[in-house]
Scaffold this motif. Sequence first.
Motif, PDB file in Angstrom:
ATOM      1  N   THR A  15      18.085   4.246  21.665  1.00  0.00           N
ATOM      2  CA  THR A  15      17.483   3.739  20.434  1.00  0.00           C
ATOM      3  C   THR A  15      16.328   2.791  20.739  1.00  0.00           C
ATOM      4  OG1 THR A  15      19.575   3.940  19.237  1.00  0.00           O
ATOM      5  CG2 THR A  15      17.929   2.448  18.323  1.00  0.00           C
ATOM      6  N   THR A  16      16.509   1.939  21.723  1.00  0.00           N
ATOM      7  CA  THR A  16      15.451   1.003  22.116  1.00  0.00           C
ATOM      8  C   THR A  16      14.216   1.750  22.594  1.00  0.00           C
ATOM      9  OG1 THR A  16      17.049  -0.706  22.716  1.00  0.00           O
ATOM     10  CG2 THR A  16      14.853  -0.887  23.681  1.00  0.00           C
ATOM     11  N   LYS A  59      12.352   3.311  19.687  1.00  0.00           N
ATOM     12  CA  LYS A  59      11.608   2.300  18.938  1.00  0.00           C
ATOM     13  C   LYS A  59      10.344   1.869  19.672  1.00  0.00           C
ATOM     14  CE  LYS A  59      15.495   0.462  16.268  1.00  0.00           C
ATOM     15  NZ  LYS A  59      16.373  -0.696  16.016  1.00  0.00           N
ATOM     16  N   GLU A 102       7.821   4.666  19.037  1.00  0.00           N
ATOM     17  CA  GLU A 102       7.608   5.005  17.626  1.00  0.00           C
ATOM     18  C   GLU A 102       6.204   4.685  17.124  1.00  0.00           C
ATOM     19  OE1 GLU A 102       9.872   4.528  13.317  1.00  0.00           O
ATOM     20  OE2 GLU A 102      10.219   3.041  14.876  1.00  0.00           O
ATOM     21  N   GLU A 136      17.272   5.433  13.215  1.00  0.00           N
ATOM     22  CA  GLU A 136      16.887   4.241  13.979  1.00  0.00           C
ATOM     23  C   GLU A 136      15.383   4.093  14.188  1.00  0.00           C
ATOM     24  OE1 GLU A 136      18.978   2.000  14.708  1.00  0.00           O
ATOM     25  OE2 GLU A 136      20.884   3.037  14.369  1.00  0.00           O
ATOM     26  N   ALA A 137      14.676   5.211  14.287  1.00  0.00           N
ATOM     27  CA  ALA A 137      13.225   5.171  14.535  1.00  0.00           C
ATOM     28  C   ALA A 137      12.587   6.387  13.879  1.00  0.00           C
ATOM     29  CB  ALA A 137      12.940   5.158  16.040  1.00  0.00           C
TER      30      ALA A 137
END
Length: 231
Positions: free
Chosen positions: A74-75, A78, A81, A143-144
């Motif tokens: 997820t990081t 992001k 993104e 999440e993104a």
Amino acid sequence: MKKIILVSAIALLAACGSSDNTASESTNGDQTSATAAANTAGDDASNTTIEGSDDTITVDNFGDMPPKCIELLTTFLKKIEPTVSEIDWDKATLGDFETFGDQFKTESDAFDAETAAAGCNKYNLSGSDDAQFQQMSELAAAEAPGTVGFIKFLGALSSAATASAGDVPTECAATIAAIEPFLADGATMKDLTMAEVTRLGQLMPAVGTNCTEDEAAAFYARDDLKTFIGS
């Protein structure tokens, strides 16, 4: 989580390239060349499929993996993104994809190191490629969301290698004639959109099917084809 090696039409094209290839070899492909070509196009872009290590733990979905692995993914999504959300992935070329991979090489390498340290490379996500990309898209959407188009582009690139034959000529001359427009004006694979990758991925194997060994060898020896595949 190890990076996916995208076995795409790019790989099929690269595998068929030298002048001494036979028609049979072009149909079956050279997996070593395929791996190298796929890595060149996409190795630095993102992780999509999770491959296991020697002590693989197979899971059915992302939710069955350690939370740390999902957090790292997820990081990473992001981080990319802001850039990927500005790209029209429906019109993007393979050159655009490669440029993106080069731009985020540092982040991608760091992501690899962090996921390996967390033991995420021990996990193998089961199911079809389509199912895995669907799970990736769902995570991205939550999440993104700006990365969803990019994930779909990766999925299309992966599935291009197994696209159905579609409307492909059955004669050698007609098959090569259908490929000719891709080779015009010094074009290279980097200029292709996903739709063109899929179409060419259907046509190139047909050379080995529809042409004699001599006809196929002569085609693969052409300078414009070598320029196109970068050999």
